[in-house]
Design an enzyme around this catalytic site. Structure first.
Site, short mmCIF file in Angstrom:
data_model
loop_
_atom_site.label_atom_id
_atom_site.label_comp_id
_atom_site.label_asym_id
_atom_site.label_seq_id
_atom_site.Cartn_x
_atom_site.Cartn_y
_atom_site.Cartn_z
CE LYS A 126 -21.89 86.92 22.95
NZ LYS A 126 -21.03 85.75 23.19
CG ASP A 166 -21.71 86.18 26.73
OD1 ASP A 166 -20.82 85.48 26.21
OD2 ASP A 166 -21.46 87.30 27.23
P1 NDP Z 1 -21.58 84.85 34.10
O1 NDP Z 1 -22.63 85.89 34.04
O2 NDP Z 1 -21.95 83.48 34.50
O3 NDP Z 1 -20.38 85.33 35.05
C1 NDP Z 1 -19.69 86.50 34.77
C2 NDP Z 1 -18.71 86.76 35.90
O4 NDP Z 1 -17.86 87.83 35.54
C3 NDP Z 1 -19.39 87.19 37.20
O5 NDP Z 1 -18.64 86.74 38.27
C4 NDP Z 1 -19.37 88.71 37.10
O6 NDP Z 1 -19.40 89.37 38.35
C5 NDP Z 1 -18.06 88.95 36.42
N1 NDP Z 1 -18.16 90.19 35.63
C6 NDP Z 1 -19.00 90.46 34.60
N2 NDP Z 1 -18.85 91.71 34.15
C7 NDP Z 1 -17.89 92.24 34.90
C8 NDP Z 1 -17.28 93.50 34.92
N3 NDP Z 1 -17.61 94.47 34.04
N4 NDP Z 1 -16.30 93.69 35.84
C9 NDP Z 1 -15.94 92.70 36.68
N5 NDP Z 1 -16.50 91.48 36.73
C10 NDP Z 1 -17.45 91.26 35.85
O7 NDP Z 1 -20.90 84.85 32.64
P2 NDP Z 1 -20.02 83.71 31.95
O8 NDP Z 1 -19.21 83.00 32.95
O9 NDP Z 1 -20.91 82.95 31.06
O10 NDP Z 1 -19.08 84.59 31.00
C11 NDP Z 1 -17.79 85.04 31.42
C12 NDP Z 1 -16.97 85.39 30.19
O11 NDP Z 1 -16.82 84.23 29.36
C13 NDP Z 1 -17.56 86.47 29.27
O12 NDP Z 1 -16.51 87.19 28.67
C14 NDP Z 1 -18.26 85.65 28.18
O13 NDP Z 1 -18.41 86.38 26.99
C15 NDP Z 1 -17.26 84.51 28.03
N6 NDP Z 1 -17.78 83.29 27.43
C16 NDP Z 1 -18.88 82.66 27.94
C17 NDP Z 1 -19.32 81.50 27.37
C18 NDP Z 1 -20.46 80.71 27.92
O14 NDP Z 1 -20.71 79.62 27.42
N7 NDP Z 1 -21.15 81.18 28.95
C19 NDP Z 1 -18.67 80.94 26.17
C20 NDP Z 1 -17.47 81.63 25.76
C21 NDP Z 1 -17.08 82.77 26.37
P3 NDP Z 1 -20.75 90.10 38.83
O15 NDP Z 1 -21.67 88.97 39.18
O16 NDP Z 1 -20.35 90.92 39.99
O17 NDP Z 1 -21.22 90.90 37.67
O1 2IT Z 2 -18.99 83.63 23.57
C1 2IT Z 2 -19.49 82.51 23.32
O2 2IT Z 2 -18.94 81.72 22.55
C2 2IT Z 2 -20.75 82.17 23.98
N1 2IT Z 2 -21.27 82.95 24.75
C3 2IT Z 2 -21.43 80.86 23.65
C4 2IT Z 2 -22.11 80.91 22.32
C5 2IT Z 2 -22.98 79.73 22.00
O3 2IT Z 2 -23.72 79.87 21.01
O4 2IT Z 2 -22.98 78.71 22.68
#
Ligand code: NDP
Ligand code: 2IT
Length: 453
Positions: A126, A166
């Site tokens: 990561k 992420d």
């Molecule tokens: P994005 O950046 O696309 O979206 C994140 C969202 O969460 C935004 O709406 C953001 O709001 C909100 N957010 C982030 N930090 C905070 C905080 N500290 N407090 C409140 N709201 C917050 O990220 P993803 O959708 O990609 O990721 C969301 C979650 O899913 C994370 O935990 C990530 O690790 C997990 N994840 C993502 C994967 C992926 O493929 N993208 C895979 C597996 C897990 P704002 O815009 O106001 O910051």
């Molecule tokens: O938390 C996660 O699994 C991710 N942000 C995606 C990782 C990846 O390599 O696609």
């Protein structure tokens, strides 16, 4: 039995006392695997756990870049290369002002087990930076990504370490990161996943985490002869995972009723439909808008600001059947969990990584709520990343239908393996225990086979 567990906790707390998220992730994992350690003394003899909690390598670096005003900005970049027992390091990059080593080590630690569950040859890593993309112009984002890759490129490679997105890193950032890597190495190779469809990307990588989460939830319900149809669903976040979770909930006949960002949340009791979802996608992906704008556009919905320091998150008091936290770590605390239990929620499946605190998980598991952890439920993203890597290596294209079929099969397999393992170890229906034990065994055996490295 607990001697081993306590020893590991003491070790972590002594070595990294300030890494609260990292300590939390290990604390959540250890109770499940104590039983396994009893039956496998060879793992303790070879200090497998001690090695698993120590990253193979951590790279930190300066990211210096010039903003639109001509001023030099300096951020801190990281890559945690956690474990390569079953494949090259694999895991996302997070750009958020809160990024620090504790957060990246917890994410990398979770990634070890998540990636093992996919049954694909993926190690764990990561990375990211304490860079805040909010309010930055497209040119600034590009310059930051270029500066970040100008250091990271020496440490990654298609058989070494393959980053992805992420929080704060989506398709646009992946494009800039890939562009700079290609220029520096003069090589077009699959060193990052989440690429555009026309330049080596897998067609449904953007959708994969959210879709996979909802597929998994539907398998959990199916195991209880139930479905998502007509179920009111709370979703937090408004980014990549939340958007595509909502898309799939609608597709499966569920009714998504909420979304949030770091400023507040909306509740739309009439349900978020496809047209409203399109509005959110434009708002969040093109205009850098806030979720508040949704309530202005759709007056039937409510907007509530989230206040800092609140003892509970009022979103989790809203009545619903299914709950999908898709924003960030520790968004559901003890009090929130109690609220979910008193509202008779049916299911909680984690879209984010570690969205529930340790005490919240205990409360939820002691209730009738069906619960599954992020390492099992949000693994669709990294699974499709794994498919993208194999397509890149073989130079083949798979269409949407084919990738979606693989995604469904992988999620089904993870679901089944978690249930089966939990049953074998005397805790039927405990997805957390099933996920932890199955993946730990797989990685521990690989580490043992490879000797002390
Ligand atoms: P994005 O950046 O696309 O979206 C994140 C969202 O969460 C935004 O709406 C953001 O709001 C909100 N957010 C982030 N930090 C905070 C905080 N500290 N407090 C409140 N709201 C917050 O990220 P993803 O959708 O990609 O990721 C969301 C979650 O899913 C994370 O935990 C990530 O690790 C997990 N994840 C993502 C994967 C992926 O493929 N993208 C895979 C597996 C897990 P704002 O815009 O106001 O910051
Ligand atoms: O938390 C996660 O699994 C991710 N942000 C995606 C990782 C990846 O390599 O696609």
């Amino acid at each position: 039995m607990n001697k081993g567990k306590d020893k590991i906790m003491d070790l972590v707390k002594k070595r990294d006392p300030n890494e609260t998220e990292f300590i939390q992730a290990i604390e959540e994992m250890l109770p499940s695997i104590s039983k396994v350690l009893d039956n496998h003394p060879e793992f303790s003899e070879k200090s497998i756990l001690e090695r698993m909690i120590e990253p193979e390598r951590i790279i930190t670096f300066r990211v210096a870049w010039v903003d639109d005003k001509g001023e030099v900005q300096v951020n801190r970049g990281f890559r945690v290369q956690m474990n390569s027992a079953i494949g090259p390091y694999k895991g996302g990059l997070r750009f958020h002002p809160t990024v620090n080593l504790s957060i990246l080590k917890f994410l990398a630690f979770e990634q070890i087990f998540k990636n093992a569950l996919t049954n694909l040859p993926l190690g764990a890593g990561k990375g990211g930076a304490d860079f805040d993309p909010k309010g930055r112009s497209d040119d600034e984002i590009m310059r930051f990504c270029y500066a970040f890759m100008q250091e990271l490129f020496r440490h990654i490679g298609d058989f070494t370490d393959v980053p992805a997105g992420d929080i704060g890193v989506g398709s646009r950032e992946i494009g800039y990161l890939f562009g700079m890597y290609k220029k520096l190495k003069n090589k077009f190779s699959g060193i990052i996943t989440g690429k555009g469809e026309d330049w080596g990307g897998s067609v449904i990588r953007p959708e994969a985490t959210g879709y996979g989460l909802i597929y998994f939830a539907s398998y959990m319900l199916k195991a209880k002869d139930d479905t998502l149809k007509g179920k009111k669903c709370l979703v937090s976040g408004a980014g990549n995972v939340a958007q595509f979770a909502i898309e799939k909930i609608i597709d499966m006949g569920g009714i998504p009723i909420s979304l949030s960002d770091s400023s507040g949340y909306i509740v739309d009791r009439e349900g978020i439909d496809t047209e409203k979802l399109d509005f959110i996608k434009k708002l969040k992906n093109e205009k850098q808008g806030r979720i508040k704008d949704y309530a202005e556009k759709y007056p039937g919905s409510e907007y509530h600001e989230t206040k800092d320091g609140q003892k509970f998150n009022p979103l989790w008091k809203v009545e619903a059947d299914c709950v999908f936290p898709c924003a960030t770590q520790n968004e559901i605390n003890e009090k929130d969990a109690e609220n979910l239990v008193s509202n008779n929620v049916t299911l909680l499946a984690e879209g984010a990584n570690m969205p529930c605190g340790t005490k919240a998980i205990s409360i939820i598991q002691d209730s009738r709520i069906l619960y599954a952890p992020g390492k099992s439920t949000n693994s669709g993203g990294v699974a499709v990343s794994g498919l993208e890597m194999s397509q890149n290596r073989r130079g083949v294209y798979w269409d949407r239908e084919e990738v979606d079929k693989h995604l469904k099969d992988i999620m089904k397999n993870i679901h089944d393996v978690c249930l089966k393992t939990a049953e074998e170890y005397g805790n039927p229906g405990n997805y957390l225990e099933g996920a932890n034990i199955f993946s730990f065994l797989k990685v521990a055996k690989a580490m043992k086979d490879q000797g002390v490295v």
